[in-house]
Motif scaffolding. Structure first.
Motif, short mmCIF file in Angstrom:
data_model
loop_
_atom_site.label_atom_id
_atom_site.label_comp_id
_atom_site.label_asym_id
_atom_site.label_seq_id
_atom_site.Cartn_x
_atom_site.Cartn_y
_atom_site.Cartn_z
N ARG A 9 1.17 -0.80 -0.06
CA ARG A 9 0.25 0.30 -0.01
C ARG A 9 0.69 1.17 0.22
N ARG A 10 0.59 2.25 -1.16
CA ARG A 10 2.65 3.52 -0.76
C ARG A 10 2.56 3.29 -0.27
N LEU A 11 4.25 2.87 -0.98
CA LEU A 11 5.17 3.34 -0.40
C LEU A 11 5.84 4.74 -0.21
N PRO A 12 6.22 5.51 0.75
CA PRO A 12 6.50 6.78 1.12
C PRO A 12 7.63 7.07 0.15
N VAL A 13 7.51 8.59 0.49
CA VAL A 13 8.85 8.87 -0.50
C VAL A 13 9.68 8.90 -0.08
N GLY A 14 10.76 8.39 -1.46
CA GLY A 14 12.60 7.56 -1.05
C GLY A 14 12.37 6.29 -0.37
N CYS A 15 11.67 5.64 -0.52
CA CYS A 15 11.38 4.37 -0.08
C CYS A 15 11.24 3.16 -1.82
N LEU A 16 11.81 2.42 -2.17
CA LEU A 16 11.34 1.45 -3.13
C LEU A 16 11.43 0.15 -3.34
N ARG A 17 10.74 -1.06 -3.85
CA ARG A 17 11.11 -2.13 -3.51
C ARG A 17 12.25 -2.71 -4.39
N SER A 18 12.36 -3.65 -3.32
CA SER A 18 13.72 -4.51 -3.75
C SER A 18 13.51 -5.98 -4.14
N GLY A 19 13.14 -6.55 -4.78
CA GLY A 19 13.75 -7.68 -4.65
C GLY A 19 11.94 -8.53 -4.51
N GLY A 20 11.49 -9.52 -4.02
CA GLY A 20 10.27 -10.43 -3.80
C GLY A 20 9.62 -9.68 -2.33
N GLY A 21 11.30 -9.58 -1.26
CA GLY A 21 10.25 -9.88 -0.07
C GLY A 21 10.64 -8.12 0.70
N GLY A 22 11.45 -7.26 -0.01
CA GLY A 22 12.12 -6.33 0.43
C GLY A 22 11.58 -5.09 -0.08
N VAL A 23 12.20 -3.91 0.97
CA VAL A 23 11.98 -2.66 0.62
C VAL A 23 13.08 -1.70 1.03
N LEU A 24 13.80 -0.64 0.17
CA LEU A 24 14.73 0.01 0.54
C LEU A 24 14.38 1.74 0.44
N CYS A 25 14.42 2.39 1.71
CA CYS A 25 14.20 3.48 2.37
C CYS A 25 15.70 4.27 2.81
N ARG A 26 15.27 5.52 1.87
CA ARG A 26 16.24 6.34 2.37
C ARG A 26 15.96 7.52 3.82
N THR A 27 17.05 7.77 4.58
CA THR A 27 16.48 8.53 6.07
C THR A 27 16.79 9.72 5.73
N GLY A 28 17.70 10.13 4.84
CA GLY A 28 18.11 11.99 4.50
C GLY A 28 18.59 12.41 6.00
N ALA A 29 19.15 13.37 5.14
CA ALA A 29 20.51 14.19 6.02
C ALA A 29 19.36 13.81 7.16
N LEU A 30 20.66 13.33 8.38
CA LEU A 30 20.61 13.30 9.73
C LEU A 30 22.32 13.77 10.79
N GLU A 31 21.11 14.94 11.38
CA GLU A 31 23.03 15.53 11.84
C GLU A 31 22.90 14.50 13.58
N ALA A 32 24.07 14.35 14.08
CA ALA A 32 24.02 13.86 15.27
C ALA A 32 23.33 14.78 16.37
N GLY A 33 22.83 13.55 17.13
CA GLY A 33 22.11 13.87 18.05
C GLY A 33 20.49 13.99 17.39
N SER A 34 20.41 13.51 16.16
CA SER A 34 18.86 13.92 15.63
C SER A 34 17.94 12.83 15.39
#
Length: 167
Positions: A89-114
């Motif tokens: 059901r609708r993948l979030p922005v920054g995510c895509l299917r990977s093979g039959g049982g997987g999904v890859l998602c970007r975290t985006g920039a993450l400052e230290a402690g965030s």
């Protein structure tokens, strides 16, 4: 004590291997470190969230976190289900299917402690299983070093009860 020639040769070879491996590890750590300005800065990625399973639909929610000490430009999280996905059901922005049982998602920039942006994925798995295992972990971190990988590799077994399983 009597030392055979073979013992001396074996000891010399083991010592040489330890020196070579030890010096390569030091070179890699030194060359990519933040002080050297390379891409191997140190971060501590963690993924915390929950998983539920009801009637073959698995819902995974998680929030990426960078405990630091360095900022991170981006990372990729891999989610793998123990059964093939048959409907997402609708993948979030920054995510895509990977093979039959997987999904890859970007975290985006993450400052230290965030904290990063929350990610939620609902997917139907094959059949009507009594349980599904979901594995969540870092796939790519842009060359950053994570000396605490225990909190960025999670495995959650969810039973088909609708209960929430936290990680």
């Amino acid at each position: 004590m009597r030392v055979s020639r073979l013992s001396v040769v074996v000891a010399a070879v083991v010592s040489a291997v330890v020196v070579v491996v030890g010096s390569e590890g030091a070179a890699v750590a030194g060359a990519g470190g933040a002080a050297a300005g390379g891409g191997g800065h140190e971060v501590d990625l963690a993924f915390h969230g929950d998983v539920t399973l009801r009637a073959g639909v698995v819902r995974v929610r998680f929030v990426p976190r960078n405990h630091g000490p360095s900022d991170l430009a981006d990372a990729t999280v891999r989610l793998r289900w123990s059964l093939p996905l048959v409907g997402v059901r609708r993948l979030p922005v920054g995510c895509l299917r990977s093979g039959g049982g997987g999904v890859l998602c970007r975290t985006g920039a993450l400052e230290a402690g965030s904290l990063g942006e929350p990610v939620e994925i609902a997917a139907r798995v094959a059949g009507r299983p009594a349980e599904v295992r979901v594995r969540i972990g870092t796939e790519w971190s842009g060359g950053a070093v994570d000396r605490n990988p225990r909190n960025n590799e999670q495995s959650v077994l969810a039973l088909d009860t609708g209960d929430v399983y936290y990680f």
